[in-house]
Design a protein around this motif. Sequence first.
Motif, mmCIF file in Angstrom:
data_model
loop_
_atom_site.group_PDB
_atom_site.id
_atom_site.type_symbol
_atom_site.label_atom_id
_atom_site.label_comp_id
_atom_site.label_asym_id
_atom_site.label_seq_id
_atom_site.Cartn_x
_atom_site.Cartn_y
_atom_site.Cartn_z
ATOM 1 N N VAL A 61 0.879 -1.165 0.000
ATOM 2 C CA VAL A 61 0.000 0.000 0.000
ATOM 3 C C VAL A 61 0.916 1.214 0.000
ATOM 4 C CG1 VAL A 61 -1.785 1.268 1.246
ATOM 5 C CG2 VAL A 61 -1.758 -1.236 1.323
ATOM 6 N N ARG A 62 0.840 2.016 -1.053
ATOM 7 C CA ARG A 62 1.703 3.203 -1.152
ATOM 8 C C ARG A 62 0.903 4.430 -0.728
ATOM 9 N NH1 ARG A 62 6.533 4.399 -3.301
ATOM 10 N NH2 ARG A 62 6.680 2.407 -4.392
ATOM 11 N N LEU A 63 1.500 5.215 0.167
ATOM 12 C CA LEU A 63 0.877 6.439 0.650
ATOM 13 C C LEU A 63 1.288 7.621 -0.214
ATOM 14 C CD1 LEU A 63 1.418 5.916 4.488
ATOM 15 C CD2 LEU A 63 -0.574 5.303 3.103
ATOM 16 N N SER A 64 0.537 8.700 -0.125
ATOM 17 C CA SER A 64 0.834 9.899 -0.909
ATOM 18 C C SER A 64 1.875 10.777 -0.231
ATOM 19 C CB SER A 64 -0.450 10.699 -1.141
ATOM 20 O OG SER A 64 -1.048 11.044 0.098
ATOM 21 N N ALA A 65 2.300 10.424 0.971
ATOM 22 C CA ALA A 65 3.306 11.191 1.708
ATOM 23 C C ALA A 65 4.511 10.308 1.990
ATOM 24 C CB ALA A 65 2.717 11.691 3.026
ATOM 25 N N ASN A 66 5.683 10.919 2.104
ATOM 26 C CA ASN A 66 6.885 10.182 2.504
ATOM 27 C C ASN A 66 6.698 9.616 3.901
ATOM 28 O OD1 ASN A 66 8.133 10.786 0.095
ATOM 29 N ND2 ASN A 66 9.377 12.431 0.933
ATOM 30 N N ALA A 67 7.452 8.580 4.231
ATOM 31 C CA ALA A 67 7.301 7.874 5.509
ATOM 32 C C ALA A 67 7.439 8.803 6.708
ATOM 33 C CB ALA A 67 8.317 6.738 5.606
ATOM 34 N N ASP A 68 8.401 9.732 6.674
ATOM 35 C CA ASP A 68 8.598 10.601 7.831
ATOM 36 C C ASP A 68 7.411 11.532 8.048
ATOM 37 O OD1 ASP A 68 9.224 12.064 5.529
ATOM 38 O OD2 ASP A 68 10.834 13.193 6.496
ATOM 39 N N ILE A 69 6.688 11.864 6.984
ATOM 40 C CA ILE A 69 5.470 12.676 7.112
ATOM 41 C C ILE A 69 4.290 11.784 7.483
ATOM 42 C CG2 ILE A 69 3.861 14.188 5.884
ATOM 43 C CD1 ILE A 69 6.666 15.405 6.440
ATOM 44 N N ALA A 70 4.247 10.576 6.936
ATOM 45 C CA ALA A 70 3.132 9.656 7.188
ATOM 46 C C ALA A 70 2.963 9.373 8.672
ATOM 47 C CB ALA A 70 3.317 8.355 6.409
ATOM 48 N N VAL A 71 4.063 9.254 9.403
ATOM 49 C CA VAL A 71 3.927 8.963 10.836
ATOM 50 C C VAL A 71 3.277 10.116 11.580
ATOM 51 C CG1 VAL A 71 5.797 7.274 10.942
ATOM 52 C CG2 VAL A 71 6.284 9.667 11.429
#
Length: 84
Positions: A61-71
């Motif tokens: 599942v790919r998010l629209s935000a980078n991982a550091d923002i996703a958290v």
Amino acid sequence: MSHKITGNMEVIGADGVHVGTVDRVEDGRIKLKKSDSFGHHEGHHHYIEMGFVAGVEGDKVRLSANADIAVTLEEEKSGRPVDL
């Protein structure tokens, strides 16, 4: 799109970095396994709103935000953002 998301799928940021593993979809949000949650505030389930899902690619599942923002977008069960 939520019908394509199933348990044990990897959740990655737009940058390809691991964010967590899907436990299940619950109340229109992705519930992450508490044993595998990127970043801070571990020990219980975190949730990601479906609106942040950019797509499903195979078993990811790919998010629209980078991982550091996703958290920073993760929520607790109450729908409250996680305090980092």
